[in-house]
Design an enzyme around this catalytic site. Sequence first.
Site, mmCIF file in Angstrom:
data_model
loop_
_atom_site.group_PDB
_atom_site.id
_atom_site.type_symbol
_atom_site.label_atom_id
_atom_site.label_comp_id
_atom_site.label_asym_id
_atom_site.label_seq_id
_atom_site.Cartn_x
_atom_site.Cartn_y
_atom_site.Cartn_z
ATOM 1 N N PHE A 165 1.317 -1.279 -0.196
ATOM 2 C CA PHE A 165 0.233 0.555 -0.225
ATOM 3 C C PHE A 165 0.697 1.192 -0.199
ATOM 4 O O PHE A 165 2.066 1.421 0.074
ATOM 5 C CB PHE A 165 -0.838 0.002 1.022
ATOM 6 C CG PHE A 165 -0.465 -0.092 2.233
ATOM 7 C CD1 PHE A 165 -0.193 1.683 3.107
ATOM 8 C CD2 PHE A 165 0.401 -1.044 2.871
ATOM 9 C CE1 PHE A 165 0.449 1.723 4.376
ATOM 10 C CE2 PHE A 165 0.638 -0.700 4.298
ATOM 11 C CZ PHE A 165 0.931 0.084 4.826
ATOM 12 N N CYS A 166 0.559 2.595 -0.657
ATOM 13 C CA CYS A 166 0.979 4.096 -0.512
ATOM 14 C C CYS A 166 -0.172 4.789 0.117
ATOM 15 O O CYS A 166 -1.306 4.712 0.731
ATOM 16 C CB CYS A 166 1.778 3.957 -1.918
ATOM 17 S SG CYS A 166 0.545 3.691 -3.246
ATOM 18 N N THR A 167 0.213 6.282 -0.024
ATOM 19 C CA THR A 167 -0.948 7.026 -0.622
ATOM 20 C C THR A 167 -1.753 7.305 -0.895
ATOM 21 O O THR A 167 -2.909 7.055 -0.532
ATOM 22 C CB THR A 167 0.064 8.343 -0.493
ATOM 23 O OG1 THR A 167 0.677 8.432 0.806
ATOM 24 C CG2 THR A 167 -0.819 9.516 0.395
#
Length: 299
Positions: free
Chosen positions: A174-176
């Site tokens: 996941f990331c922003t």
Amino acid sequence: MQYIVAALYRFVSLPDYAELREPLLVRCATLKITGTFLLATEGINGTVAGSRESINALIKWFDKDPRFAGLDVKESLSNDNPFQRMKVKLKEEIVTLAVPGVDPTKTVGHYATSEEWNALLEDPEVLVIDTRNDYEVEIGSFKNAVNPNTRVFSEFPEYVDGLNPGEHKKVAMFCTGGIRCEKATSYMLKQGFSDVYHLQGGILKYLEDRREKPEAPNLWQGECFVFDDRVTVDAKLKPGNSSMCDGCGRPITPEQRQQPGYEMGISCPRCIADLTPDKRDRLEEKRKQLRLTAERAGK
């Protein structure tokens, strides 16, 4: 006025990306939208702010181009404009991995919805990786997530080199806003990892979904770093409590502002050891000018 902060991206072939810069700048100026867009042959990435009507009009403008139709947009709110001006930059990549041949339009992992994501987080057989930079992870992350301790995304391949595809049968990232983890899945599949997932829309979409469905479990912990003047947002996508250190450009939590070495506009506990007299003089002058500007504006 309350500003809508919209984050969006899409991996799509844009051989004419340089020609898109001026029309996009003009459209945003007309709509009084501020923020930043990145354009490259691999697609578009950006975060902008404006009124509800302006953001809606921009999305309709994008929809006229089949390559951008139906963009996945993540939204949050801000009482102040989090951007000073509008910029459209031309880049080699819209998110820099610096590995030739990685193309999410051809090879990409499984998209996981917010509901599916919670199940992945709770599965002990899944390696959950936070693909963001170390200073972002420090502010907040998901339960059970691993921090690869990368300073920039281009260090991510080195971290992957230390993993064994035979040992980690199932990987979730996941990331922003979804862009880094999507490109990371493409890279990991090329490295032999077979069952790779990524959170669709990233943390921002997850928190947006949880805001609309407060009865659903929220496994996010802490605040989420964002690349604008808000610095962070909380679990309800409201501006967080962190600020930015002018000395090193990293976010500072309220707890860190109470530690030795913190001086507003000058330094924080991380960078105080590297503060030279010349740098202090420059930062003090900058702080003085900002104060004078604020006073003239009546703030």
